[in-house]
Write a protein that holds these residues in place. Structure first.
Motif, PDB file in Angstrom:
ATOM      1  N   ARG A 185       0.826  -1.208   0.000  1.00 35.69           N
ATOM      2  CA  ARG A 185       0.000   0.000   0.000  1.00 35.69           C
ATOM      3  C   ARG A 185       0.858   1.255   0.000  1.00 35.69           C
ATOM      4  O   ARG A 185       0.599   2.218  -0.711  1.00 35.69           O
ATOM      5  N   ARG A 186       1.912   1.243   0.838  1.00 30.22           N
ATOM      6  CA  ARG A 186       2.816   2.416   0.913  1.00 30.22           C
ATOM      7  C   ARG A 186       4.261   1.918   0.856  1.00 30.22           C
ATOM      8  O   ARG A 186       4.807   1.451   1.865  1.00 30.22           O
ATOM      9  N   PRO A 187       4.873   1.925  -0.348  1.00 33.02           N
ATOM     10  CA  PRO A 187       6.215   1.374  -0.514  1.00 33.02           C
ATOM     11  C   PRO A 187       7.197   1.943   0.508  1.00 33.02           C
ATOM     12  O   PRO A 187       7.195   3.142   0.780  1.00 33.02           O
ATOM     13  N   GLY A 188       7.992   1.035   1.094  1.00 33.54           N
ATOM     14  CA  GLY A 188       9.016   1.458   2.050  1.00 33.54           C
ATOM     15  C   GLY A 188       8.532   1.565   3.482  1.00 33.54           C
ATOM     16  O   GLY A 188       9.326   1.845   4.387  1.00 33.54           O
ATOM     17  N   SER A 189       7.244   1.312   3.735  1.00 33.27           N
ATOM     18  CA  SER A 189       6.733   1.497   5.103  1.00 33.27           C
ATOM     19  C   SER A 189       6.919   0.251   5.972  1.00 33.27           C
ATOM     20  O   SER A 189       6.745   0.289   7.189  1.00 33.27           O
ATOM     21  N   GLY A 190       7.288  -0.895   5.363  1.00 33.57           N
ATOM     22  CA  GLY A 190       7.453  -2.133   6.130  1.00 33.57           C
ATOM     23  C   GLY A 190       6.305  -3.093   5.867  1.00 33.57           C
ATOM     24  O   GLY A 190       5.410  -2.801   5.081  1.00 33.57           O
ATOM     25  N   CYS A 191       6.376  -4.249   6.546  1.00 33.21           N
ATOM     26  CA  CYS A 191       5.344  -5.273   6.348  1.00 33.21           C
ATOM     27  C   CYS A 191       4.890  -5.787   7.709  1.00 33.21           C
ATOM     28  O   CYS A 191       5.611  -6.536   8.365  1.00 33.21           O
ATOM     29  N   ALA A 192       3.703  -5.361   8.121  1.00 33.02           N
ATOM     30  CA  ALA A 192       3.199  -5.755   9.442  1.00 33.02           C
ATOM     31  C   ALA A 192       2.917  -7.252   9.527  1.00 33.02           C
ATOM     32  O   ALA A 192       2.930  -7.837  10.614  1.00 33.02           O
ATOM     33  N   ALA A 193       2.694  -7.885   8.384  1.00 32.80           N
ATOM     34  CA  ALA A 193       2.344  -9.309   8.399  1.00 32.80           C
ATOM     35  C   ALA A 193       3.536 -10.202   8.716  1.00 32.80           C
ATOM     36  O   ALA A 193       3.363 -11.311   9.249  1.00 32.80           O
ATOM     37  N   LEU A 194       4.752  -9.739   8.411  1.00 32.33           N
ATOM     38  CA  LEU A 194       5.927 -10.596   8.613  1.00 32.33           C
ATOM     39  C   LEU A 194       6.024 -11.075  10.048  1.00 32.33           C
ATOM     40  O   LEU A 194       6.283 -12.253  10.305  1.00 32.33           O
ATOM     41  N   GLU A 195       5.819 -10.182  10.999  1.00 31.05           N
ATOM     42  CA  GLU A 195       5.866 -10.564  12.414  1.00 31.05           C
ATOM     43  C   GLU A 195       4.477 -10.575  13.031  1.00 31.05           C
ATOM     44  O   GLU A 195       4.338 -10.762  14.239  1.00 31.05           O
TER      45      GLU A 195
END
Ligand code: FAD
Ligand code: SF4
Length: 326
Positions: free
Chosen positions: A130-140
């Motif tokens: 959704r917002r490139p570079g913001s991270g991935c909340a799903a990973l953890e």
């Protein structure tokens, strides 16, 4: 919601012109309107393509099938030629969403629907898609429904379309029309793995419209079928799914095309399974041996390690259902 411009072009050319100027195509609207309501997507201009003459389903001269991009999911599932020649497609559609949604939603929209990752749909969460570079909340985070194949460090979202899994197993292509004219793409080229750019999900150029999906001719007789495993019997996306397409003659598997859903960041073609099946005679032992390699290369996350074993069992069961043990 927020203000946006709505336009309904009278013909396909006018639609492409509006698309090339930055307009966003809307067909059945069953995904896009939801995402706009949540402000996950904020297109300035909606180009309503729902009235364009792209609904025809017909046999091609070479013996394949062409499905208009605006054909409704319910119409395609009920089409006599789809049901008789490609049960895998009819079953994948009938196991998708709900009857009400299938009466609104289109084939093109189904292929380009966006992921159901809950973090993608929550504008307060970090999400590289959704917002490139913001991270991935799903990973953890809570990643039970996410992918185990084709993931990257940037995104682990599963591809949601059932139809796409059946079409990948059938080697389908999409027909595109854009400002620079017509071209075709294999479905495997249309739908992109996340890599470092999970926000880039498909291979369409600016303004390009999917006009049709084409299933190429296949050797006959062709056996096929779709199995979907989900948390409840209706109205639910796949945990795992299996599209099995087999050409058998003289008691031997001459050609096997197997794809899986719910496990990949794109519909996942199972080449290792196909290689084990080609040239062999159906047997319980063969199905078990082939299914054993279905999850090779999987990278399970904290909450979805069960998917690797579930995938093997899904594939084995569907091989048995479609191929029997003659
Ligand atoms: C509750 C719920 C459950 C669901 N369950 C399932 C399920 O189990 N399995 C499954 O597969 N799907 C499921 N879906 C998804 C549903 O199938 C899709 O919403 C639907 O297929 C999208 O089609 P549409 O015509 O409404 O697309 P739209 O919402 O109109 O468009 C979707 C996207 O495709 C683009 N687009 C549409 N048509 C074209 C075209 N011809 N050319 C270029 N771009 C185009 C749009 O710009 C947009 O980005 C579910 C949806 C809901 C809401
Ligand atoms: S898995 Fe992909 S879609 Fe989901 S939060 Fe991570 S980057 Fe976003």
């Amino acid at each position: 919601m927020y203000p946006f411009v709505y336009t309904k072009p009278a013909d396909t050319r006018a639609a492409i012109t509006a698309g090339a100027r930055g307009g966003r195509y809307i067909a059945g609207g069953t995904t896009l309107v939801d995402l706009m309501r949540e402000t996950v997507e904020r297109p300035d201009t909606l180009v309503d393509i729902g009235g364009l003459p792209l609904r025809e389903v017909r046999a091609t001269a070479s013996g394949g099938l062409r499905i208009g991009a605006l054909a409704l999911m319910s119409d395609v599932a009920a089409h006599p030629r789809v049901r008789s020649a490609y049960p895998v497609v009819a079953q994948a559609l009938e196991l998708s969403a709900s009857p009400q949604l299938r009466n609104m939603a289109t084939i093109g929209g189904n292929l380009l629907q966006r992921t159901r990752c809950a973090y993608f749909r929550d504008v307060s969460a970090a999400c590289n898609k959704r917002r490139p570079g913001s991270g991935c909340a799903a990973l953890e985070g809570y990643n039970r429904s996410h992918a185990i194949l084709g993931t990257s460090d940037a995104c682990v979202a599963a591809h949601p379309s059932d139809l796409a899994v059946a079409l990948v197993a059938l080697n389908a292509r999409v027909h595109l029309l854009g400002p620079d004219g017509e071209r075709g793409l294999a479905l495997t080229e249309l739908l992109l793995r996340p890599g470092d750019t999970p926000d880039r999900e498909h291979g369409l150029r600016p303004g390009e419209l999917i006009t049709a999906v084409e299933i190429p001719p296949h050797p006959r007789p062709l056996l096929s079928g779709y199995l979907k495993v989900r948390d409840r019997q209706s109205y639910e996306f796949a945990l795992t799914s299996a599209a099995v397409v087999l050409h058998l003659s003289g008691g031997v598997i001459r050609d096997a095309r197997i794809a899986a859903g719910g496990v990949g960041t794109v519909p996942w073609r199972l080449g290792a399974v196909e290689r084990l099946l080609a040239g062999a005679r159906p047997s319980e032992q063969l199905w078990a041996r082939a299914a054993a390699v279905a999850a090779d290369g999987a990278r399970p996350l904290r909450h979805n390690a069960f998917k690797a074993e579930l995938l093997k069992r899904t594939i084995e069961r569907q091989l048995r259902t479609v191929g029997g043990t003659r």
